[in-house]
Scaffold this active site. Sequence first.
Site, mmCIF file in Angstrom:
data_model
loop_
_atom_site.group_PDB
_atom_site.id
_atom_site.type_symbol
_atom_site.label_atom_id
_atom_site.label_comp_id
_atom_site.label_asym_id
_atom_site.label_seq_id
_atom_site.Cartn_x
_atom_site.Cartn_y
_atom_site.Cartn_z
ATOM 1 N N GLU A 93 56.209 30.514 -5.760
ATOM 2 C CA GLU A 93 55.130 29.542 -5.673
ATOM 3 C C GLU A 93 54.173 29.871 -4.535
ATOM 4 O O GLU A 93 54.568 30.452 -3.516
ATOM 5 C CB GLU A 93 55.707 28.129 -5.472
ATOM 6 C CG GLU A 93 56.433 27.627 -6.706
ATOM 7 C CD GLU A 93 56.950 26.210 -6.577
ATOM 8 O OE1 GLU A 93 57.040 25.525 -7.617
ATOM 9 O OE2 GLU A 93 57.278 25.771 -5.454
ATOM 10 N N CYS A 106 48.881 29.493 1.183
ATOM 11 C CA CYS A 106 50.260 29.617 1.648
ATOM 12 C C CYS A 106 50.994 30.456 0.609
ATOM 13 O O CYS A 106 51.073 30.063 -0.561
ATOM 14 C CB CYS A 106 50.895 28.233 1.776
ATOM 15 S SG CYS A 106 52.654 28.286 2.209
ATOM 16 N N CYS A 113 65.545 32.738 -0.945
ATOM 17 C CA CYS A 113 65.709 33.041 0.488
ATOM 18 C C CYS A 113 67.183 33.122 0.821
ATOM 19 O O CYS A 113 68.004 32.420 0.213
ATOM 20 C CB CYS A 113 65.034 31.937 1.324
ATOM 21 S SG CYS A 113 64.980 32.313 3.100
ATOM 22 N N CYS A 117 68.338 27.552 5.515
ATOM 23 C CA CYS A 117 67.958 26.466 6.428
ATOM 24 C C CYS A 117 68.210 25.139 5.716
ATOM 25 O O CYS A 117 67.894 24.981 4.535
ATOM 26 C CB CYS A 117 66.491 26.587 6.829
ATOM 27 S SG CYS A 117 66.142 28.091 7.781
ATOM 28 N N CYS A 120 65.146 22.961 3.980
ATOM 29 C CA CYS A 120 64.132 23.670 3.185
ATOM 30 C C CYS A 120 64.628 23.858 1.752
ATOM 31 O O CYS A 120 65.743 24.361 1.543
ATOM 32 C CB CYS A 120 63.844 25.026 3.825
ATOM 33 S SG CYS A 120 62.698 26.045 2.885
ATOM 34 N N CYS A 339 55.233 21.396 3.153
ATOM 35 C CA CYS A 339 56.133 22.248 3.944
ATOM 36 C C CYS A 339 57.601 21.994 3.601
ATOM 37 O O CYS A 339 58.066 20.856 3.659
ATOM 38 C CB CYS A 339 55.878 21.972 5.428
ATOM 39 S SG CYS A 339 56.885 22.961 6.532
#
Length: 346
Positions: A93, A106, A113, A117, A120, A339
Amino acid sequence: MTRKQNIRHLSLPQIQEVFANMGEKPFRAKQVYEWLWLKQARDFESMSNLSKPLRASLEENFTFPAIKVDTTQHSSDGTIKSRFKLHDGHFVEGVLIPTSTRQTACVSSQVGCSLSCKFCATGFMDRKRNLDFDEIFDQVALINKQAIESSGKKLTNIVFMGMGEPLLNYKNVLHAIERITSPEGLAMSPKRITVSTAGVAKMIHQLGEDKVRFNLALSLHAANDQKRTQIMPINETNNLKVLVEELNYFYKATGNEISFEYILFKDFNDTVKDAEELIKIYRQVPVDLINIIEYNQIDGARFQKPSEEATEAFMEYLGKHKVNARLRRSRGKDIDAACGQLANKA
């Protein structure tokens, strides 16, 4: 059978050599190269100043795996989120964040990933693979097209704050930025590009060694090791002391801007004591700005957004101690584009 090569993985001299072997005039190679980068062609067919036989020959001998927009969502605040489909069926995305003064892209650097974290959405996904440099370039080119179509203005800024850890895809990210900033590409200033990292100390050092010209943001989110390790497992091997050392090395080697990203979590890192610890870290690094970020709820995470009063008290404390901090109100929350929310949800 010989495996066909991605034409965008060839340099101009390599394309010139291919064309010489094909018996084509040398200027044709330059035309193709301009279509690939300056004009951001999506396929061979659109290279209209080449003959049909030449386009067919290129199609036969090379691949051109340009990424495609799969879905697009428009937020009530003007933010546009796109899910891009890659040649192998994976998705990433990217987001266009427009304001009165900026058009910011962005972009993502990995499919998923590996850093896990706890706050996220991408961290809850497995890392499938790194993006190639041309796939990163495509995201920027497509979001730039969206910016022009929606506002008549080109992109002004790029942040590598989408899916993935950019410094764990180091070569492709740097190669993509080289193409984005090249006069033969998008000709953007590297000072308008920020690469965000969860804190890969060794690669921050490498950025300094390579004398990169773009800005660096550290996703801090907690200002002591105990708390940071709880929410960011990478801190176990890349603690705050090491990160401070490498950020100082990066600044000394490049002089580029450094910023901190700090998401406020209710009853975790939002007290005056947390602000004091943040100031201590801030004083150890030549930080230009701390972005204090609103937390955005995601499935599977236990965190909540602090009250307005707690947020205000935190910001006031930083201001009183002359810390250059800005509260960043999240954009695109209604389409999961804010975010920490990117997770290929259409």
